[in-house]
Design a protein around this motif. Structure first.
Motif, PDB file in Angstrom:
ATOM      1  N   ARG A 118       0.828  -1.074  -0.019  1.00  0.00           N
ATOM      2  CA  ARG A 118      -0.001   0.049   0.087  1.00  0.00           C
ATOM      3  C   ARG A 118       0.802   1.256  -0.029  1.00  0.00           C
ATOM      4  N   ARG A 149       1.119   3.870  -3.078  1.00  0.00           N
ATOM      5  CA  ARG A 149       0.740   5.359  -2.499  1.00  0.00           C
ATOM      6  C   ARG A 149       2.004   6.241  -3.122  1.00  0.00           C
ATOM      7  N   TRP A 150       3.164   5.613  -2.793  1.00  0.00           N
ATOM      8  CA  TRP A 150       4.485   6.798  -3.355  1.00  0.00           C
ATOM      9  C   TRP A 150       4.922   6.509  -4.557  1.00  0.00           C
TER      10      TRP A 150
END
Length: 440
Positions: free
Chosen positions: A291, A295-296
């Motif tokens: 996750r 996200r990054w």
């Protein structure tokens, strides 16, 4: 719903429909991995067939070789014929192979049964990782592959839990486990057949950043050629790097409890508890780190950090092996940290490998993952043959130190992977690393 099990989608699925198809791919790898589990009944099998552990190890290695060949062939076939077209009938066939195990009465029959199961299962499972790629846009791919990894890891728990609960009730009959395994596999295969779908060749040729945004599409006038994939150095860097990385992982998966018992003189039950802590934290970290990676939109740096941490913990474990007495709790904490570090490295690597192969040609995902499937099984064969011999001559400390060196070599290999080292200012600024369909 149509009875025809091959359902090709002409529009990219979104929302719950996409998640349901992804869940079916994860369920398929879980059941496929479960079908290959034999460890819980090995002691009973050896006694009933009057077979030595060395003979069993050799038979297992031959079966893994068959699975490696099947994975390589199956990966290419999934690109040519489609994922579901192979997956569903082969899953039904693996269920039949599980039932056939109940007819085994000699080591020769065991070899034939295990080779057949490994070959069919290796070809069937070659389509699961490409399916995850097909139905996971890049904004969520690391987490999706984290769930995919639950299959091979979760199968260990599933097989052990079912055996532990049912063997006492069934007079410790090892054949009973294959009846249960075949029944579960048959039922789940039917469920998957009615809920899974395949993308049309046109959709598989796309690179999806999100459910609604396409980054690139392969040139339809240019055929998908295997040599284009393997003409790129970064693909070879991925395969060589992860092959070295897998030495430690496979050592722990195949011999973790044995290593702990022989080195630290803990009981078999304590060794299982220590490895349970390793796998539980590994499972949790796979999804959590996936996750964060999504996200990054970073793969390489997270994978390298996880590998470096795993190397440090492995080095500490090598040092512990030289001490006269180490508490079981100490080993459990060390094992849990090692499992976490390896998970931090593995999930982002899978996403990175998928994306790098996708940048060459998104129509060759099956071929790329077939090569990985062949490699991972080939390394398992190396471990099955090499570990007992090295340990017999030099001990577990020497083998673990060698595994540490292999793990460290993953880091320079990662320098050749494609992808950013720093977080983009915004997710929409990210672009594919290479032109689709081009060759270096």
């Amino acid at each position: 719903m149509r009875l025809d099990y091959v359902r090709e989608l002409d529009e990219y699925p979104t929302g719950r429909r996409r998640i349901r198809i992804l869940a079916m791919a994860v369920l398929a790898i879980l059941i496929g991995s479960y079908e290959g589990q034999i460890a819980p009944v090995v002691p009973l099998l050896l006694r009933d067939l009057d077979m030595s552990l060395t003979t069993y190890g050799s038979l297992s290695a031959l079966a893994v070789i068959a699975g490696a060949i099947a994975a390589g062939v199956g990966g290419r076939l999934t690109d040519r014929l489609g994922r579901v077209r192979l997956l569903v009938p082969l899953m039904l066939l693996t269920a039949a192979c599980c039932f056939a195990m109940t007819l085994v009465h000699t080591p020769g029959q065991l070899l034939a049964a295990r080779v057949a199961l490994a070959f069919v299962d290796g070809m069937a499972m070659a389509g699961t990782a490409p399916l995850v790629r097909d139905f996971s846009p890049r904004m969520g791919r690391a987490q999706a592959f984290g769930f995919w990894t639950w299959g091979p890891v979760g199968a260990n728990f599933l097989a052990a839990a079912i055996a532990g609960a049912t063997l006492p009730l069934l007079n410790d009959s090892w054949r009973s486990q294959f009846v249960i395994m075949g029944t579960i596999s048959l039922v789940v295969s039917i469920i998957i057949a009615f809920n899974i779908a395949d993308l049309s060749p046109q959709l598989r040729a796309r690179i999806q950043q999100t459910e609604h945004r396409t980054l690139a599409v392969a040139d339809p006038s240019r055929p998908a050629r295997v040599r284009d994939l393997f003409a790129h150095g970064h693909i070879w860097a991925h395969l060589i790097g992860i092959g070295l990385w897998l030495v430690l992982y496979l050592t722990l998966a195949l011999y973790g409890q044995t290593m702990l018992v022989q080195t630290f003189h803990v009981s078999a039950a304590q060794a299982s508890q220590i490895m349970t802590a390793f796998w539980v934290l590994d499972l949790a970290a796979l999804v959590a780190v996936g996750r964060i990676s999504d996200r990054w939109q970073l793969r390489k740096p997270i994978s390298v950090v996880g590998t470096a941490a795993a190397a440090a913990i492995t080095g500490y474990l090598v040092i512990l092996m030289g001490r006269p007495a180490v508490p079981a709790v100490h080993l459990m904490v060390t094992g849990a940290l090692l499992g976490t570090a390896l998970a931090v490295a593995y999930g982002p690597w899978m996403a990175n490998f998928s994306e790098n192969a996708e940048d060459v040609d998104p129509r060759l995902q099956g071929t790329a993952w077939g090569a990985y499937g062949f490699l991972s099984r080939a390394m398992a064969v190396v471990a099955l043959f090499a570990v007992p011999r090295v340990v017999e001559e030099s001990g577990w400390q020497t083998w673990l130190a060698a595994s540490l060196v292999c793990l460290l070599l993953y880091i320079p290999a990662s320098l050749f992977f494609r992808g950013p080292w720093r977080r983009p200012m915004t997710a929409t600024e990210w672009k594919p690393a290479a032109a689709v369909g081009s060759a270096e």
